[in-house]
Design a protein around this motif. Structure first.
Motif, short mmCIF file in Angstrom:
data_model
loop_
_atom_site.label_atom_id
_atom_site.label_comp_id
_atom_site.label_asym_id
_atom_site.label_seq_id
_atom_site.Cartn_x
_atom_site.Cartn_y
_atom_site.Cartn_z
N LEU A 216 -5.56 -9.82 4.40
CA LEU A 216 -4.32 -10.58 4.57
C LEU A 216 -3.53 -10.72 3.27
O LEU A 216 -2.33 -10.46 3.23
CB LEU A 216 -4.63 -11.97 5.14
N TYR A 217 -4.19 -11.12 2.20
CA TYR A 217 -3.48 -11.35 0.95
C TYR A 217 -2.91 -10.06 0.34
O TYR A 217 -1.74 -10.04 -0.08
CB TYR A 217 -4.36 -12.09 -0.07
N PRO A 218 -3.69 -8.96 0.28
CA PRO A 218 -3.09 -7.72 -0.20
C PRO A 218 -1.91 -7.27 0.66
O PRO A 218 -0.90 -6.77 0.14
CB PRO A 218 -4.24 -6.71 -0.12
N SER A 219 -2.01 -7.48 1.98
CA SER A 219 -0.89 -7.14 2.87
C SER A 219 0.32 -8.01 2.58
O SER A 219 1.47 -7.56 2.69
CB SER A 219 -1.31 -7.32 4.34
N SER A 220 0.07 -9.26 2.20
CA SER A 220 1.16 -10.18 1.89
C SER A 220 1.95 -9.70 0.66
O SER A 220 3.18 -9.77 0.64
CB SER A 220 0.62 -11.59 1.63
N ILE A 221 1.22 -9.22 -0.35
CA ILE A 221 1.89 -8.71 -1.55
C ILE A 221 2.73 -7.48 -1.23
O ILE A 221 3.84 -7.31 -1.75
CB ILE A 221 0.83 -8.36 -2.63
N GLU A 222 2.23 -6.64 -0.35
CA GLU A 222 2.97 -5.43 0.03
C GLU A 222 4.18 -5.75 0.90
O GLU A 222 5.20 -5.07 0.83
CB GLU A 222 2.04 -4.47 0.79
N THR A 223 4.07 -6.81 1.71
CA THR A 223 5.14 -7.15 2.66
C THR A 223 6.21 -8.03 2.03
O THR A 223 7.41 -7.84 2.28
CB THR A 223 4.54 -7.88 3.88
N LEU A 224 5.79 -9.00 1.23
CA LEU A 224 6.73 -9.95 0.62
C LEU A 224 6.94 -9.57 -0.83
O LEU A 224 6.19 -9.98 -1.72
CB LEU A 224 6.17 -11.37 0.74
N THR A 225 7.96 -8.77 -1.09
CA THR A 225 8.16 -8.19 -2.42
C THR A 225 9.17 -8.93 -3.28
O THR A 225 9.33 -8.60 -4.45
CB THR A 225 8.62 -6.72 -2.27
N ASP A 226 9.83 -9.95 -2.73
CA ASP A 226 10.87 -10.68 -3.46
C ASP A 226 10.23 -11.83 -4.25
O ASP A 226 9.67 -12.77 -3.67
CB ASP A 226 11.89 -11.22 -2.47
N SER A 227 10.32 -11.78 -5.58
CA SER A 227 9.70 -12.83 -6.41
C SER A 227 10.36 -14.18 -6.19
O SER A 227 9.71 -15.23 -6.30
CB SER A 227 9.79 -12.43 -7.89
N THR A 228 11.67 -14.17 -5.88
CA THR A 228 12.37 -15.43 -5.61
C THR A 228 11.78 -16.11 -4.37
O THR A 228 11.63 -17.33 -4.33
CB THR A 228 13.88 -15.17 -5.39
N LEU A 229 11.44 -15.30 -3.36
CA LEU A 229 10.82 -15.84 -2.15
C LEU A 229 9.49 -16.50 -2.48
O LEU A 229 9.21 -17.61 -2.00
CB LEU A 229 10.62 -14.73 -1.12
#
Length: 249
Positions: A216-229
């Protein structure tokens, strides 16, 4: 003897022998050389032969150690205050609590009668209360991380994690409630019920943490790429709050 049979024999030894450094080394070497399908087939064969899934706990420990380097690589990508850094560090603390819970249960199983002055019973309540205190950890996942993934079409893993949170939450409280019934119960029945509940929780919560850390967490990094988010998510997490065992909080 094929690879699956050798793996089955190793898993049986992990559950029936003392975990020596030699056996641990042998297990690490074998588990690191098999793929997930082979591991699943070996586990399934053991279960079909009568082994309870929760009794495969030593395999879960070994498998986590094999993949520790992958988790370390993920951590290097994250800042110290990143949402996922905190969640991973909380997982580390929960795993320590699960090991303590496992040790306390093992000691209690050797006690012949209940005595409220025996320290293990007091420590058992303290430990399960600490594990229950992980609620804000789950709430940050469910209310902050999961919705962001779901809004981008990643719904399967989060649905499973939500279901497991509910199941694990119920089991934690089952153990706590059991402790408060101890004086009204036959002590042998208490020990049997405690043993079953603790083994179930330890196995399934370790497995849950494994899936979040490595899928889940590695997928989150790949999916949510906006640092502001991620910064906005951190603010939402701060509003929810942290656990009594959260490092640095």
């Amino acid at each position: 003897m094929d690879k699956i049979d050798r793996l089955v024999n190793l898993l049986k030894r992990l559950n029936s022998e003392e975990i020596t450094e030699s056996l641990k080394s042998e297990a690490l070497k074998m588990v690191s050389s098999v793929d997930p399908l082979e591991l699943s087939l070996a586990e399934q064969k053991l279960i079909e032969d009568g082994t309870k899934p929760e009794d495969l706990r030593h395999l879960c420990d070994i498998h986590m150690e094999v993949l520790k380097s992958e988790l370390d690589k993920l951590k290097l990508k994250l800042s110290p205050n990143h949402v996922l850094t905190t969640l991973i560090e909380e997982h580390d603390e929960i795993l320590k609590l699960l090991s303590l819970l496992e040790e306390l249960n093992a000691k209690i199983q050797t006690i012949s009668k209940y005595d409220k002055n025996i320290i293990e019973f007091n420590n058992l309540l303290k430990t399960i209360d600490s594990i229950i205190d992980a609620e804000n950890h789950h709430k940050r996942e469910e209310d902050v991380l999961f919705p962001e993934l779901e809004s981008r079409g990643v719904t399967g893993p989060t649905r499973i994690m939500r279901m497991e949170h509910d199941m694990l939450r119920n089991k934690k409280h089952e153990i706590r409630n059991l402790i408060f019934k101890i004086e009204a119960m036959d002590f042998n029945q208490f020990k049997t019920s405690l043993d079953e509940a603790v083994k179930y929780l330890v196995f399934n919560l370790r497995d849950h943490i494994y899936k979040e850390n490595h899928i889940l967490y590695p997928s989150s990094i790949e999916t949510l790429t906006d640092s502001t988010l991620w910064n906005q998510m951190k603010e939402e997490c701060d509003k929810i709050g942290y656990c009594s065992f959260t490092p640095g909080k």
